[in-house]
Design an enzyme around this catalytic site. Structure first.
Site, PDB file in Angstrom:
ATOM      1  N   ASP A   1      29.929 -30.197 -15.749  1.00  0.00           N
ATOM      2  CA  ASP A   1      30.381 -31.577 -15.898  1.00  0.00           C
ATOM      3  C   ASP A   1      31.903 -31.597 -15.937  1.00  0.00           C
ATOM      4  O   ASP A   1      32.518 -30.962 -16.796  1.00  0.00           O
ATOM      5  CB  ASP A   1      29.812 -32.171 -17.196  1.00  0.00           C
ATOM      6  CG  ASP A   1      29.984 -33.677 -17.281  1.00  0.00           C
ATOM      7  OD1 ASP A   1      30.967 -34.204 -16.708  1.00  0.00           O
ATOM      8  OD2 ASP A   1      29.149 -34.323 -17.923  1.00  0.00           O
TER       9      ASP A   1
ATOM     10  N   LYS B   1      37.375 -38.474 -17.003  1.00  0.00           N
ATOM     11  CA  LYS B   1      38.301 -39.340 -17.742  1.00  0.00           C
ATOM     12  C   LYS B   1      39.193 -38.481 -18.630  1.00  0.00           C
ATOM     13  O   LYS B   1      38.720 -37.579 -19.325  1.00  0.00           O
ATOM     14  CB  LYS B   1      37.537 -40.355 -18.586  1.00  0.00           C
ATOM     15  CG  LYS B   1      36.776 -41.359 -17.753  1.00  0.00           C
ATOM     16  CD  LYS B   1      36.073 -42.361 -18.624  1.00  0.00           C
ATOM     17  CE  LYS B   1      35.292 -43.337 -17.762  1.00  0.00           C
ATOM     18  NZ  LYS B   1      34.510 -44.274 -18.578  1.00  0.00           N
TER      19      LYS B   1
ATOM     20  N   ASP C   1      33.160 -29.395  -7.506  1.00  0.00           N
ATOM     21  CA  ASP C   1      33.614 -30.303  -6.455  1.00  0.00           C
ATOM     22  C   ASP C   1      34.796 -31.132  -6.955  1.00  0.00           C
ATOM     23  O   ASP C   1      35.306 -31.964  -6.231  1.00  0.00           O
ATOM     24  CB  ASP C   1      32.478 -31.242  -6.041  1.00  0.00           C
ATOM     25  CG  ASP C   1      32.105 -32.195  -7.160  1.00  0.00           C
ATOM     26  OD1 ASP C   1      31.891 -31.726  -8.297  1.00  0.00           O
ATOM     27  OD2 ASP C   1      32.036 -33.414  -6.908  1.00  0.00           O
TER      28      ASP C   1
ATOM     29  N   THR D   1      23.148 -24.474  -4.672  1.00  0.00           N
ATOM     30  CA  THR D   1      22.511 -25.251  -5.737  1.00  0.00           C
ATOM     31  C   THR D   1      22.181 -26.648  -5.209  1.00  0.00           C
ATOM     32  O   THR D   1      22.680 -27.057  -4.155  1.00  0.00           O
ATOM     33  CB  THR D   1      23.441 -25.392  -6.960  1.00  0.00           C
ATOM     34  OG1 THR D   1      24.549 -26.218  -6.591  1.00  0.00           O
ATOM     35  CG2 THR D   1      23.929 -24.040  -7.456  1.00  0.00           C
ATOM     36  N   LYS D   2      21.393 -27.372  -5.960  1.00  0.00           N
ATOM     37  CA  LYS D   2      21.063 -28.746  -5.594  1.00  0.00           C
ATOM     38  C   LYS D   2      22.330 -29.585  -5.502  1.00  0.00           C
ATOM     39  O   LYS D   2      22.520 -30.368  -4.566  1.00  0.00           O
ATOM     40  CB  LYS D   2      20.096 -29.338  -6.633  1.00  0.00           C
ATOM     41  CG  LYS D   2      19.721 -30.785  -6.362  1.00  0.00           C
ATOM     42  CD  LYS D   2      18.716 -31.291  -7.372  1.00  0.00           C
ATOM     43  CE  LYS D   2      19.406 -31.671  -8.651  1.00  0.00           C
ATOM     44  NZ  LYS D   2      18.529 -32.336  -9.628  1.00  0.00           N
ATOM     45  N   PHE D   3      23.235 -29.399  -6.476  1.00  0.00           N
ATOM     46  CA  PHE D   3      24.487 -30.164  -6.472  1.00  0.00           C
ATOM     47  C   PHE D   3      25.342 -29.795  -5.270  1.00  0.00           C
ATOM     48  O   PHE D   3      25.948 -30.662  -4.643  1.00  0.00           O
ATOM     49  CB  PHE D   3      25.272 -29.941  -7.768  1.00  0.00           C
ATOM     50  CG  PHE D   3      24.693 -30.660  -8.941  1.00  0.00           C
ATOM     51  CD1 PHE D   3      24.670 -32.035  -8.995  1.00  0.00           C
ATOM     52  CD2 PHE D   3      24.171 -29.946 -10.006  1.00  0.00           C
ATOM     53  CE1 PHE D   3      24.129 -32.702 -10.078  1.00  0.00           C
ATOM     54  CE2 PHE D   3      23.628 -30.598 -11.104  1.00  0.00           C
ATOM     55  CZ  PHE D   3      23.606 -31.983 -11.143  1.00  0.00           C
ATOM     56  N   GLU D   4      25.400 -28.523  -4.933  1.00  0.00           N
ATOM     57  CA  GLU D   4      26.198 -28.108  -3.778  1.00  0.00           C
ATOM     58  C   GLU D   4      25.685 -28.752  -2.503  1.00  0.00           C
ATOM     59  O   GLU D   4      26.460 -29.258  -1.689  1.00  0.00           O
ATOM     60  CB  GLU D   4      26.200 -26.594  -3.636  1.00  0.00           C
ATOM     61  CG  GLU D   4      27.031 -26.124  -2.463  1.00  0.00           C
ATOM     62  CD  GLU D   4      27.164 -24.621  -2.373  1.00  0.00           C
ATOM     63  OE1 GLU D   4      27.745 -24.167  -1.376  1.00  0.00           O
ATOM     64  OE2 GLU D   4      26.697 -23.909  -3.278  1.00  0.00           O
TER      65      GLU D   4
END
Length: 197
Positions: free
Chosen positions: A101, A105, A137, A172-175
């Site tokens: 994560d 902010k 990312d 990965t799924k996020f990649e």
């Protein structure tokens, strides 16, 4: 069938008892849906793999996917706690941290996982010449990680390792999601070089 590691979470893990054998250990920090962890474990049956995630649903999903793999165990606990208190010194060959994560902010930056203290814990748990692979990312977070790593005398930035290892690592799924959007992926590999005093 794979089970969650039964642990008191108060003492370091007994890796021999947990895996039933002695083998190099690789740890997926924030194992998510388990695809990355399971693909690594299938490709390297001579190594042990530990997935760590604090989200119970993700841990359950990972356990289901890893059910047929003898060299995978999963720990349901917060990442920084596991690294600092549960992994024995010098026990981990490689850590993977994929898309943590970024807490974008500014007021939330203090919640970011990769800090000097976290790197101290990673360093303690790594074997001699062990590596820590990071992917994100988020450019701002990547730059912060680079600054923290450059100022940590226990690590060398191993850019050649990050680029060459990338071809051997599963996505990965996020990649996959970020690549579909055309987002750049920033990678860093850190190699343990000296003792933290």
């Amino acid at each position: 069938m794979i089970e969650l590691i039964p642990a008191t979470y108060l003492t370091p893990l007994d890796l021999l008892a947990i895996f039933g054998c002695t083998a190099p250990l690789q740890v997926d920090l924030g194992c998510g849906d388990g695809n990355f962890l399971c693909e690594l474990a299938q490709a390297c049956p001579q190594r042990n793999f530990l997935g760590v995630d604090k989200m119970a649903g993700r841990v359950e999903k990972t356990c289901r996917k890893a059910a047929a793999l003898e060299n995978v165990r999963v720990l349901n606990v917060e990442i920084s706690y596991a690294v600092r208190f549960l992994l024995p010194p010098g026990s981990v060959e490689t850590f993977y941290l994929s898309f943590p994560d970024p807490w974008p902010k500014r007021r939330h930056h203090r919640r970011r996982l990769v800090t000097t203290e976290f790197l101290d814990s990673i360093h303690r748990a790594l074997t001699t010449d062990g590596t820590f692979h990071i992917a994100t990312d988020h450019l701002d977070y990547f730059e912060q990680i680079q600054r923290v790593a450059r100022n940590h005398f226990g690590f060398a930035l191993d850019d050649s390792n990050a680029s060459s290892a990338r071809t051997a690592l599963p996505s990965t799924k996020f990649e996959r999601r970020f690549r579909q959007r055309g987002a750049p992926i920033y990678r860093l590999a850190l190699r343990k070089i000296s003792s933290v005093t």
